[in-house]
Design a protein around this motif. Structure first.
Motif, PDB file in Angstrom:
ATOM      1  N   THR A   1       0.679  -1.097  -0.184  1.00  0.00           N
ATOM      2  CA  THR A   1      -0.051   0.036   0.098  1.00  0.00           C
ATOM      3  C   THR A   1       1.022   1.239   0.076  1.00  0.00           C
ATOM      4  O   THR A   1       0.496   2.133  -0.577  1.00  0.00           O
ATOM      5  CB  THR A   1      -1.082  -0.009   1.264  1.00  0.00           C
ATOM      6  OG1 THR A   1      -1.668  -1.208   1.374  1.00  0.00           O
ATOM      7  CG2 THR A   1      -2.112   1.231   1.093  1.00  0.00           C
TER       8      THR A   1
ATOM      9  N   PHE B   1       2.464   1.645  -3.453  1.00  0.00           N
ATOM     10  CA  PHE B   1       1.796   2.330  -4.443  1.00  0.00           C
ATOM     11  C   PHE B   1       1.772   3.918  -4.284  1.00  0.00           C
ATOM     12  O   PHE B   1       1.758   4.544  -5.059  1.00  0.00           O
ATOM     13  CB  PHE B   1       0.369   1.472  -4.231  1.00  0.00           C
ATOM     14  CG  PHE B   1      -0.703   2.375  -5.024  1.00  0.00           C
ATOM     15  CD1 PHE B   1      -0.874   2.115  -6.252  1.00  0.00           C
ATOM     16  CD2 PHE B   1      -1.581   3.383  -4.380  1.00  0.00           C
ATOM     17  CE1 PHE B   1      -1.876   2.890  -6.902  1.00  0.00           C
ATOM     18  CE2 PHE B   1      -2.561   4.074  -4.915  1.00  0.00           C
ATOM     19  CZ  PHE B   1      -2.612   3.663  -6.577  1.00  0.00           C
TER      20      PHE B   1
ATOM     21  N   SER C   1      -9.594  -6.012  -6.409  1.00  0.00           N
ATOM     22  CA  SER C   1      -8.429  -5.204  -6.630  1.00  0.00           C
ATOM     23  C   SER C   1      -7.267  -6.439  -6.966  1.00  0.00           C
ATOM     24  O   SER C   1      -6.710  -6.293  -7.885  1.00  0.00           O
ATOM     25  CB  SER C   1      -7.764  -4.390  -5.553  1.00  0.00           C
ATOM     26  OG  SER C   1      -8.502  -3.600  -5.204  1.00  0.00           O
TER      27      SER C   1
ATOM     28  N   ALA D   1      -5.865  -6.796 -10.374  1.00  0.00           N
ATOM     29  CA  ALA D   1      -4.254  -6.751 -10.807  1.00  0.00           C
ATOM     30  C   ALA D   1      -3.651  -8.058 -11.626  1.00  0.00           C
ATOM     31  O   ALA D   1      -2.856  -7.654 -12.599  1.00  0.00           O
ATOM     32  CB  ALA D   1      -3.438  -6.985  -9.423  1.00  0.00           C
TER      33      ALA D   1
ATOM     34  N   CYS E   1      -2.384  -1.608  -9.998  1.00  0.00           N
ATOM     35  CA  CYS E   1      -3.564  -1.363  -9.327  1.00  0.00           C
ATOM     36  C   CYS E   1      -4.341  -0.286  -9.822  1.00  0.00           C
ATOM     37  O   CYS E   1      -5.049   0.540  -9.134  1.00  0.00           O
ATOM     38  CB  CYS E   1      -2.702  -0.720  -8.109  1.00  0.00           C
ATOM     39  SG  CYS E   1      -1.809  -2.087  -7.116  1.00  0.00           S
TER      40      CYS E   1
ATOM     41  N   SER F   1      -8.029  -0.679  -9.437  1.00  0.00           N
ATOM     42  CA  SER F   1      -8.460  -0.533  -7.881  1.00  0.00           C
ATOM     43  C   SER F   1      -8.615   1.295  -7.348  1.00  0.00           C
ATOM     44  O   SER F   1      -9.450   1.596  -7.082  1.00  0.00           O
ATOM     45  CB  SER F   1      -7.689  -1.266  -6.920  1.00  0.00           C
ATOM     46  OG  SER F   1      -7.772  -0.991  -5.467  1.00  0.00           O
TER      47      SER F   1
END
Length: 1289
Positions: A702, A705, A906, A910, A968, A971
């Motif tokens: 996370t 990203f 997600s 992906a 991603c 998402s």
């Protein structure tokens, strides 16, 4: 760290755990190397460009000579026309720039007397320049032509003498100025003697000499403004002062008029001279190709090199390299031009003599036989003919005669030395890093015909005494308030910001002050800091607030308890203050170097909590109370009109020079980052805010990203906003605001508005930093981005926390941008940086964001067609079904469930994106082509990101997170967009929330307690009660906590957030329980005694608040910050309004996306009729016989998106250049970075080191500190030119 005090208890226990306080992020070695390379490159470029500009102009002069063979005599008008183009080129550029500034900025009309004065001087300069270069110089020799341009400093030298004499001070450069004037006049004398004595009856030569001397004197009026300013200052004449002020205020209009006038004068001179000299203009239309190419190359080199030389000279000054990269290269360029022209002449002459095999020939014979004996029709290499043409200009002199050579050399040397002495003051001139171009140079105009002289003489001249340099443009000392808001930050997060503040304390000490550029004071506003404890007469601080106090103690010890001895002796931390306040409490800590940290502990039962209200609190306290109150008391005493005007100006100055640095409770920054932001606000008075480069920290996918997302956002989006308009959001975690801007109409007052409508909760409270910037932009203030100012803040490491954070940011961004777009006409008129083309750019950006879900669906549909052989429309239907289902889920289920489903989807997306990426690569290999729209787009974006990362070498590693970012994308731009839009009625904060403990373990009161312990606890309870009873209690005094809480909590008993079609009003559902202490512990009676009991290393003495300040906070609470009363009817109405607003916006949002999808679906059905077909070609650009079909809507969208990305990419290059300039200037003007030392131990290096060691009150720590610069040239140079590039139609 909480056990820091115990590390001193035993001699064998000397090892400790301490946080790293050095700068671990900045690559100082690379930056220093980059600085050296940059300075060398700029210096060589300035020298090379000045050389090219001067040499190419002199070639044009040579080609206009009557005896030239490279260009026949009948083509001389062409060379003269090119010379005229060189003369007017800078005037044309000045006209364009001034016209743009006059249209987009405020421009005043000058008085008629001012216009007459300016045009008179411009007439003299334009006439002198045209006569010298077009009429006189073509008849002079090359050495004289090179050096006579240095004689234009004659009037400057004379005016320097006048201004320094009228200043009535012991001036450092009075003697050099007098010497310069004498040398230039001596050069004139030698020049006249050399030419006239050759033939006293040659009338034409006398005329050319007279025109050369007279015109060069007229040119010297070019820099009259440089001295007119000083003369008017030292003169009592009101007329001169008003005229000087008028010239400065009306520059744009005056430059427009003067540019037109200079072009007209130049055109008049050349238009009259050509017929008078029996030349025909008709030849201009019939030039042979060879001569045309030669002329075009020479004039092209001249124009381009002149413009670039001017720009790089500005860069050199702004990089604080005035001597190394500006003055010295320009001095040497004149000498280099002499060498460049004279050496080939000597070489060719000597080669010819050697070729005669012993036959002697003098220079006159060489000229007659070789130079003048050439034919007019020349072929072959141009260079030998140009050398002989240059030789021709020297043929009238007897170069074999030592007297002629001596006189020629003497005049040339006198002029050059005169220029050097006339500009000697530049070597000692103080420039500040934060000065603008108009403060560096008097005129915007440069002269392409004598580039180095115009740049040197155009630099601002100031009176410089023997003892010091007058700092006429010195900036006043700034006051910076560091304001951090805290709530539920962790121990490590709070440690980061406290260490950063202590670093700044060491960097800019209040005691033993070495710099007077700014002072600072830190204020930390701690929300909801109190809990109730049974048995106590007052509330106690919660565990987060207690951690902060412990951190302050620990960091204080780290920065002070350092000794050179092996065994460390504990040093007592000075006593600090603790104060009861109407809003809770206050802790005042004086740091080791004299600066203060004031921690404001807020009790939400006494004062309104949450981040925006903490900001309102410090805005009114620091700007309203501390800044304005002292002036109000003076005003109340009664002042005369002139005293009131002076007081008003003083208030305005302080507002202008007072800054607020907004921080989050976990921000980590270096002192250099703060200085770089201060530069931006000091540089431009209309900059209301500036933000730095925010780096998210943490670990996990996370965070990875977010690292790439933040990088792309800053690399491309923020730089584009800065260059072509204004930054729309200055993040609240690290941004500097100007008090004058915050206190402007409709800013601070509007910012303190309570949310009363549904849209207010979204626009005002969900993204308070963006809304504050919106208010500033509407008032005409500029918001900027400084990429060199780095700050680090913790990013959400959990998928759920990231979604909740963006759930706040997304709707807030949309609301604020739409607000600005709706006021385009008004904002564009009030804010010069927010042009209508820039607003159109923002409209396209927000449209792209709105259409992101549909665009991602189209991308997924294309991915399905890549993977599975399926009809495009069927693939589109399949791509739309999962998002449609997720929309329904978001309307029906709770937020935690929505996020869990989004996480699962997600992962699926992906894997699909990974397959798509591989499929695209496979298709390119299979089809042997990359020239399809999809392939071009993918490869183009990849190249842009890679090149952009290369332009940010210290962040290049972030490009490897780009792969995670790409997979991603669905998402981030599909699921997250849906989640944030459907849940926009949820106005809870969503991050840093902690769930209530399911049951605090309460220890049995009698468990394992001895009689001694029971007696001790009883004594402590009695002592604490007695101590607190003696103190004043605000709860029993003036301020009463309201009976009702701020607002009702919807579904407060649920451990997870309620369904997202309800509004969460307050974070109290997730707070620490109010009763947090075990029953058997005897509580302190209030937070004061609580802190005094637990803080042993740092003794806290209670102090009282000033009565006036106490009344201020009481009034502030009543007017703006009183806790909101419960109004269930209003809450119910707002809840329904938020639902209604959510439904309306979501209906429009998803309808627009549906229309986009339906339009694409329809065009795919009608592909044969409505489509763009492009031939597919392979790697060899040969047609494969197949066509690529693109629907028009998708093509236009891709074209628009590509245009936007290209604009961002180009502005990134521009911004990087100026960021480099700023950083190099900062390294040269600020004290240098020292290599980090060991934190606790320093080896002794003898008595010399001990004598020079730092005092115990100023111990060196292992953070990156700065040594005082030893450079004698310690000017503070600015970094950015006053460039506000707006997109214009």
């Amino acid at each position: 760290m909480a056990e820091y005090k115990d590390t001193f208890s035993e001699p064998w226990d000397t090892c400790r755990e301490v946080p790293s306080i050095e700068d671990e992020h900045t690559p100082w070695k690379m930056i220093k190397l980059l600085k050296v390379i940059s300075l060398c490159v700029v210096g060589f470029i300035v020298f090379g460009l000045a050389l090219c500009s001067k040499a190419s102009f002199l070639l044009l002069i040579t080609l206009s000579n009557e005896g030239t063979k490279t260009l026949p005599d009948d083509m001389r008008p062409v060379a003269l026309l090119c010379i005229a183009c060189v003369l007017i080129s800078s005037s044309v550029l000045l006209f364009i720039k001034s016209l743009w500034k006059a249209c987009y900025k405020t421009s005043k009309l000058p008085k008629k007397s001012t216009i007459a004065l300016v045009l008179f001087f411009e007439f003299l300069v334009a006439m002198g320049t045209a006569i010298l270069t077009i009429i006189a110089m073509p008849h002079l020799d090359i050495v004289t032509n090179i050096t006579i341009l240095s004689s234009v400093a004659v009037l400057s030298a004379f005016l320097q003498v006048i201004t320094q004499c009228t200043a009535k001070q012991m001036n450092r450069f009075l003697l050099p100025s007098i010497t310069a004037l004498i040398l230039i006049l001596l050069g004139y004398g030698l020049f006249v003697y050399l030419y006239i004595t050759k033939d006293l009856n040659d009338t034409q030569t006398i005329i050319w000499v007279g025109l050369a001397v007279g015109s060069s004197f007229l040119i010297s009026f070019n820099w009259w403004e440089n001295y007119f300013r000083l003369i008017s200052q030292n003169n009592k004449s009101v007329f001169l002062k008003e005229m000087c002020r008028d010239v400065k205020q009306c520059q744009n209009i005056l430059h427009i008029l003067s540019s037109i006038f200079r072009v007209a004068v130049t055109a008049g001179v050349i238009g009259a001279y050509v017929p008078l000299d029996n030349m025909d203009w008709a030849i201009v239309t019939s030039i042979p190709r060879r001569e045309t190419r030669l002329i075009a190359i020479i004039i092209g080199v001249q124009l381009i090199s002149s413009v670039l030389c001017h720009w790089f000279s500005l860069v050199a000054c702004k990089m604080h390299a005035l001597r190394r990269c500006f003055i010295l290269p320009l001095y040497l360029s004149s000498l280099a031009v002499v060498v460049l022209f004279v050496v080939p002449v000597i070489v060719y002459y000597q080669d010819y003599r050697l070729s005669l095999n012993g036959t002697t020939i003098d220079f006159a014979g060489y000229c007659k036989e070789v130079v003048d004996g050439r034919g007019s029709n020349l072929t072959g290499d141009v260079f030998p003919n140009l050398v002989l043409d240059v030789t021709h200009t020297l043929c009238f002199l007897d170069m074999s005669n030592i007297t002629d050579i001596g006189i020629l050399t003497g005049s040339a040397t006198s002029w050059w030395l005169g220029l050097v002495l006339a500009t000697l003051h530049l070597w000692y001139l103080n420039f500040y890093r934060i000065q603008r171009t108009q403060d560096l140079f008097v005129r915007r105009l440069f002269e392409g015909s004598f580039i180095e002289q115009s740049l040197l003489l155009n630099t601002r001249f100031d009176i410089q005494t023997r003892n010091r340099i007058d700092k006429h443009s010195r900036f006043e000392q700034a006051m910076v308030y560091l304001c951090a808001t805290m709530w539920h930050e962790t121990y490590d997060e709070m440690m980061n910001i406290i260490i950063s503040i202590f670093r700044l304390d060491k960097y800019r000490p209040r005691i033993e002050v070495k710099h007077d550029d700014f002072e600072f004071e830190t204020h930390i506003y701690f929300d909801d800091a109190f809990i109730h404890v049974d048995g106590s007469q007052g509330n106690h601080l919660n565990k987060y607030a207690q951690d902060l106090v412990a951190i302050l103690t620990d960091v204080y010890g780290i920065f002070t308890n350092i000794d050179e001895k092996f065994f460390i002796r504990k040093r007592q931390i000075p006593d600090q203050k603790i104060i009861r306040t109407p809003y809770g409490g206050r802790l005042v800590v004086t740091m080791p170097h004299g600066n203060h940290i004031i921690v404001h502990f807020k009790d939400k039962e006494l004062i309104r909590h949450k981040k925006r209200w903490s900001q309102v609190m410090y805005l009114y306290y620091l700007l309203g109370w501390k800044l304005m109150s002292k002036y109000h008391s003076r005003w109340e005493k009664g002042l005369k009109p002139e005293q009131e005007a002076e007081l008003k100006a003083e208030v305005q100055r302080e507002k202008h020079n007072t800054y607020i640095l907004a921080l989050d409770g976990d921000t980590d920054f270096q002192p250099a980052a703060v200085m770089l932001l201060i530069d931006r606000l000091k540089m431009y008075p209309r900059v209301g805010a500036a933000c730095g480069r925010i780096h998210p920290t943490g670990a996990g996918p996370t965070v990875w990203f977010q690292k790439f997302e933040y990088a792309v956002s800053h690399w491309l989006q923020k730089t584009a906003e800065h260059v072509i308009g204004c930054v729309l959001c200055s993040p609240g975690c690290f941004s500097l605001f100007r008090a004058e801007a915050l206190m402007d109409d409709n800013v601070m007052k509007r910012y303190s508005t309570k949310s009363t409508e549904a849209i207010h909760y979204i626009q005002y409270d969900q993204g308070e930093d963006r809304w504050l910037c919106t208010l500033l932009l509407k008032q005409g203030w500029r918001v900027e981005y400084n990429a060199a100012s780095d700050a680090y803040t913790n990013a959400p490491e959990d998928f759920k926390e990231l979604y909740n954070q963006r759930r706040r940011w997304g709707p807030s961004t949309l609301a604020n941008v739409v607000d600005l777009l709706g006021s385009t006409s008004r904002v564009s008129k009030r804010n010069p940086s927010m042009s209508k083309p820039f607003m159109f750019y923002q409209l396209f950006a927000i449209t792209s964001a709105v259409l992101a879900p549909a665009t991602i669906c189209l991308l997924i549909a294309g991915s399905i067609t890549f993977v599975v052989t399926i009809d495009p429309n069927s693939a589109l239907v399949l791509a739309v079904i999962p998002p449609a289902i997720y929309i329904l889920i978001c309307f029906k289920l709770k937020s935690d469930t929505q996020i869990a489903i989004a996480g699962f989807m997600s992962i699926i997306y992906a894997f699909l994106m990974l397959v798509v990426a591989m499929s695209i690569i496979g298709a390119m290999i299979k089809d042997q082509t990359i020239l399809t729209p999809g392939s071009i787009f993918v490869i183009g974006m990849a190249l842009i990101y890679i090149i952009t990362a290369i332009m940010h070498p210290q962040e290049f590693h972030l490009v490897f997170y780009g792969f995670l970012y790409i997979i991603c994308v669905p998402s981030a731009y599909l699921l997250l967009t849906i989640y944030s839009m459907v849940n926009m009625n949820n106005v809870s904060w969503g991050t840093r929330e902690t769930k209530p403990t399911t049951g605090d373990v309460k220890t049995d009161p009698a468990a394992k307690q001895t009689k001694t312990q029971k007696a001790k606890n009883a004594f402590q309870r009695y002592f604490s009660w007695c101590k607190c009873c003696k103190k004043s209690n605000y709860r029993a005094g003036e301020v009463q906590a309201p009976v009702n809480q701020e607002e009702l909590i919807i579904e407060a008993e649920q451990p997870e957030q309620g369904p997202q079609n309800t509004i969460v009003w307050d974070e109290r559902t997730t707070e620490e329980p109010r009763q947090a202490e075990p029953d058997f512990i005897a509580p302190s009676q209030c937070f004061v005694t609580q802190l005094q009991d637990i803080s042993t290393d740092m003794q806290l003495k209670e102090d009282r608040l000033d009565k006036d300040e106490e009344e201020f906070f009481i009034d502030l609470q009543k007017k703006y910050l009183e806790p909101l009363q419960v109004d269930k009817e209003r809450q119910k109405k707002i809840t329904e309004d938020l639902k209604g607003l959510r439904n309306k916006i979501n209906f429009a949002f998803f309808i627009i996306n549906c229309l986009w999808l339906v339009a694409t679906f329809t065009l795919q059905l009608l592909q044969a009729s409505f489509s763009i077909r492009l031939p597919k070609v392979d790697f060899n650009l040969e047609s494969t016989g197949e066509d690529v079909t693109i629907d028009p809507i998708a093509f236009m969208f891709i074209l628009g998106f590509a245009t936007s990305v290209v604009i961002q990419f180009l502005t990134m290059f521009y911004h990087r250049i100026y960021t480099l300039i700023h950083y190099v200037a900062f390294l040269d003007t600020e004290t240098q970075v020292r290599k980090p030392e060991e934190l606790y131990f320093k080896k002794k290096k003898g008595k010399e080191d001990e004598v020079d060691s730092i005092d115990e009150s100023d111990f060196s720590t292992n953070e990156s500190t700065f040594n005082e610069d030893d450079s004698e040239f310690e000017s503070d140079d600015e970094f950015y030119e006053d460039v506000e590039v707006n997109l214009t139609v």
